[in-house]
Scaffold this motif. Structure first.
Motif, PDB file in Angstrom:
ATOM      1  N   HIS A  66       0.851  -1.200   0.000  1.00  0.00           N
ATOM      2  CA  HIS A  66       0.000   0.000   0.000  1.00  0.00           C
ATOM      3  C   HIS A  66       0.879   1.240   0.000  1.00  0.00           C
ATOM      4  O   HIS A  66       0.700   2.150  -0.780  1.00  0.00           O
ATOM      5  N   SER A  67       1.825   1.263   0.956  1.00  0.00           N
ATOM      6  CA  SER A  67       2.688   2.446   1.102  1.00  0.00           C
ATOM      7  C   SER A  67       3.939   2.069   1.892  1.00  0.00           C
ATOM      8  O   SER A  67       3.964   1.028   2.558  1.00  0.00           O
ATOM      9  N   PHE A  68       4.936   2.912   1.777  1.00  0.00           N
ATOM     10  CA  PHE A  68       6.121   2.721   2.633  1.00  0.00           C
ATOM     11  C   PHE A  68       6.705   4.086   2.967  1.00  0.00           C
ATOM     12  O   PHE A  68       6.606   5.025   2.185  1.00  0.00           O
ATOM     13  N   VAL A  69       7.273   4.156   4.172  1.00  0.00           N
ATOM     14  CA  VAL A  69       7.841   5.440   4.602  1.00  0.00           C
ATOM     15  C   VAL A  69       9.081   5.171   5.450  1.00  0.00           C
ATOM     16  O   VAL A  69       9.111   4.208   6.225  1.00  0.00           O
ATOM     17  N   GLY A  70      10.104   5.981   5.247  1.00  0.00           N
ATOM     18  CA  GLY A  70      11.323   5.846   6.042  1.00  0.00           C
ATOM     19  C   GLY A  70      11.052   6.285   7.478  1.00  0.00           C
ATOM     20  O   GLY A  70      10.267   7.204   7.708  1.00  0.00           O
ATOM     21  N   ILE A  71      11.691   5.609   8.443  1.00  0.00           N
ATOM     22  CA  ILE A  71      11.483   5.939   9.860  1.00  0.00           C
ATOM     23  C   ILE A  71      12.661   6.781  10.333  1.00  0.00           C
ATOM     24  O   ILE A  71      13.816   6.370  10.208  1.00  0.00           O
ATOM     25  N   ALA A  72      12.324   7.955  10.872  1.00  0.00           N
ATOM     26  CA  ALA A  72      13.389   8.892  11.261  1.00  0.00           C
ATOM     27  C   ALA A  72      14.179   8.407  12.475  1.00  0.00           C
ATOM     28  O   ALA A  72      15.389   8.626  12.554  1.00  0.00           O
ATOM     29  N   GLU A  73      13.519   7.758  13.446  1.00  0.00           N
ATOM     30  CA  GLU A  73      14.223   7.346  14.663  1.00  0.00           C
ATOM     31  C   GLU A  73      15.255   6.264  14.346  1.00  0.00           C
ATOM     32  O   GLU A  73      15.133   5.571  13.344  1.00  0.00           O
ATOM     33  N   GLY A  74      16.168   6.083  15.281  1.00  0.00           N
ATOM     34  CA  GLY A  74      17.181   5.045  15.094  1.00  0.00           C
ATOM     35  C   GLY A  74      18.481   5.663  14.607  1.00  0.00           C
ATOM     36  O   GLY A  74      18.523   6.822  14.170  1.00  0.00           O
ATOM     37  N   VAL A  75      19.530   4.882  14.713  1.00  0.00           N
ATOM     38  CA  VAL A  75      20.857   5.399  14.429  1.00  0.00           C
ATOM     39  C   VAL A  75      21.625   4.493  13.470  1.00  0.00           C
ATOM     40  O   VAL A  75      22.290   4.963  12.540  1.00  0.00           O
ATOM     41  N   GLU A  76      21.491   3.189  13.682  1.00  0.00           N
ATOM     42  CA  GLU A  76      22.416   2.255  13.049  1.00  0.00           C
ATOM     43  C   GLU A  76      22.048   1.893  11.611  1.00  0.00           C
ATOM     44  O   GLU A  76      22.894   1.856  10.737  1.00  0.00           O
ATOM     45  N   ASN A  77      20.777   1.551  11.396  1.00  0.00           N
ATOM     46  CA  ASN A  77      20.358   0.973  10.114  1.00  0.00           C
ATOM     47  C   ASN A  77      19.251   1.816   9.493  1.00  0.00           C
ATOM     48  O   ASN A  77      18.718   2.716  10.128  1.00  0.00           O
ATOM     49  N   SER A  78      18.883   1.489   8.227  1.00  0.00           N
ATOM     50  CA  SER A  78      17.745   2.173   7.599  1.00  0.00           C
ATOM     51  C   SER A  78      16.498   1.346   7.858  1.00  0.00           C
ATOM     52  O   SER A  78      16.477   0.144   7.594  1.00  0.00           O
ATOM     53  N   ASN A  79      15.464   2.004   8.405  1.00  0.00           N
ATOM     54  CA  ASN A  79      14.213   1.308   8.707  1.00  0.00           C
ATOM     55  C   ASN A  79      13.066   1.943   7.938  1.00  0.00           C
ATOM     56  O   ASN A  79      13.001   3.170   7.819  1.00  0.00           O
ATOM     57  N   PHE A  80      12.158   1.117   7.429  1.00  0.00           N
ATOM     58  CA  PHE A  80      10.980   1.592   6.706  1.00  0.00           C
ATOM     59  C   PHE A  80       9.749   0.926   7.288  1.00  0.00           C
ATOM     60  O   PHE A  80       9.768  -0.277   7.606  1.00  0.00           O
ATOM     61  N   LEU A  81       8.684   1.713   7.403  1.00  0.00           N
ATOM     62  CA  LEU A  81       7.388   1.140   7.772  1.00  0.00           C
ATOM     63  C   LEU A  81       6.669   0.783   6.473  1.00  0.00           C
ATOM     64  O   LEU A  81       6.463   1.654   5.610  1.00  0.00           O
ATOM     65  N   LEU A  82       6.331  -0.499   6.327  1.00  0.00           N
ATOM     66  CA  LEU A  82       5.610  -0.947   5.128  1.00  0.00           C
ATOM     67  C   LEU A  82       4.162  -1.188   5.490  1.00  0.00           C
ATOM     68  O   LEU A  82       3.875  -1.818   6.515  1.00  0.00           O
ATOM     69  N   LYS A  83       3.236  -0.683   4.660  1.00  0.00           N
ATOM     70  CA  LYS A  83       1.827  -1.067   4.831  1.00  0.00           C
ATOM     71  C   LYS A  83       1.459  -1.897   3.611  1.00  0.00           C
ATOM     72  O   LYS A  83       1.665  -1.456   2.469  1.00  0.00           O
TER      73      LYS A  83
END
Ligand SMILES: Nc1ncnc2c1ncn2[C@@H]1O[C@H](COP(=O)(O)OP(=O)(O)O)[C@@H](O)[C@H]1O
Ligand SMILES: N[C@@H](CCOP(=O)(O)O)C(=O)O
Length: 317
Positions: free
Chosen positions: A25-42
């Protein structure tokens, strides 16, 4: 911010077709965190977290972390569960990086820390330790006493006067903590989270709902994990020790797993070691993060103040 790698939607759609978790449906990068790249996938089946592992992770260690998370999730620990692709693999490559999809946990990191919240953290930590006992593969703690020495050595030529003073003041404390550190067989060992800070514990309302970020997990003294939590959860305004929080944390822990006399006696030195461990990695980042980098450096002096506290007041709570 922690989105180091940009993702193309078509590439992501192709990637998701390898999994049975529905269409994007959608995906968005998550600003929090330091080490890796995280995305919220719907997707048509719900929410998931996609993590792309960035350069500080050793790809060879990833199966151990993912195996531990899967093991804990199967033992009713509320933690992200790695999602298997249709071919049975959990670890793949995306945009040239190792990538994993894990289950989404409801809840948020707390802004206000109370003794009641600390008690739940203690209980959750003890449950994690118990469940980890049947995960047999070991991962030595790269940020144990040996590791502290090499992190310290790589900080010594950089920084301003304040950094130079911190390095001088830390040298003696480091030698003392290493000397006082328990031997491998002195205390019960097992799988520890090793970074159970406030941002890695989710609550829904007043109830602890999950634990994330297992990428510092390792095999070490169980009581050391508790000492890390005392450092992370039991100080106000970065310096004032809160014994009521520490008492609640320990009490919550002991409702699930009793501490031995040796573990109780070792807590003050373990708390000094935990303070040093975070002082040193924060100092490393302070010295080595280039000006203008996207990541906000964390304050090493906050952990010097904790270290000084445990040097002066050698009991917990
Ligand atoms: N399984 C999850 N469920 C819900 N949110 C998550 C999950 N994993 C990560 N997040 C979100 O992503 C953010 C960064 O995750 P974290 O593991 O702390 O990243 P890093 O290892 O890069 O520091 C978290 O603060 C949280 O908002
Ligand atoms: N908890 C550590 C830093 C690790 O960051 P995380 O975002 O991966 O939890 C610290 O505070 O120094």
């Amino acid at each position: 911010m922690a989105v180091y790698t940009e993702l193309d939607e078509e590439v992501l759609r192709d990637f998701l077709s390898l999994y049975a978790i529905g269409d994007l449906h959608s995906f968005v990068g998550i600003a929090e965190g330091v080490e890796n790249s995280n995305f919220l996938l719907k997707t048509t089946q719900g929410r998931f977290i996609l993590t792309l592992f960035e350069k500080r992770m050793n790809p060879q260690e990833l199966p151990w972390f993912l195996g531990l998370m899967g093991h804990l999730a199967q033992h009713d620990i509320a933690c992200p569960q790695p999602v298997m692709a249709r071919d049975g693999r959990v670890l793949r490559q995306l945009a040239g990086k190792p990538a994993v999809i894990v289950s989404f946990l409801e809840g948020h990191a707390r802004e206000e820390i109370t003794p009641a919240a600390c008690a739940q953290v203690g209980q959750a930590l003890a449950r994690l330790h118990k469940a980890g006992q049947s995960y047999e593969a070991e991962r030595p703690n790269a940020l144990g006493p040996q590791g502290w020495q090499s992190v310290f050595a790589s900080c010594t030529d950089g920084g301003d006067e304040a950094v130079a003073a911190l390095i001088t003041e830390t040298k003696e404390a480091l030698a003392a903590a290493i000397k006082a550190w328990p031997e491998a067989n002195d205390l019960p060992r097992g799988q520890i989270h090793a970074d159970l800070f406030v941002d890695n514990v989710f609550f829904e309302g007043e109830t602890l709902s999950g634990i994330i970020d297992f990428y510092f997990a390792c095999t070490d003294f169980l009581a050391y994990d508790l000492a890390i939590c005392v450092n992370a959860w039991c100080f106000k305004a970065e310096q004032d020790y809160q014994p009521d929080r520490a008492a609640a944390l320990l009490q919550g822990y002991e409702q699930i797993r009793s501490l031995s006399d040796a573990e109780r006696a070792a807590l003050p030195v373990l708390c000094q070691g935990a303070a040093l461990r975070f002082l040193l990695t924060r100092l490393y980042d302070w010295v080595h993060t280039p000006a203008g980098a996207l990541v906000t450096r964390k304050d090493p002096w906050a952990y010097q103040r904790r270290l000084n506290h445990f040097q002066k007041v050698p009991h917990v709570p």
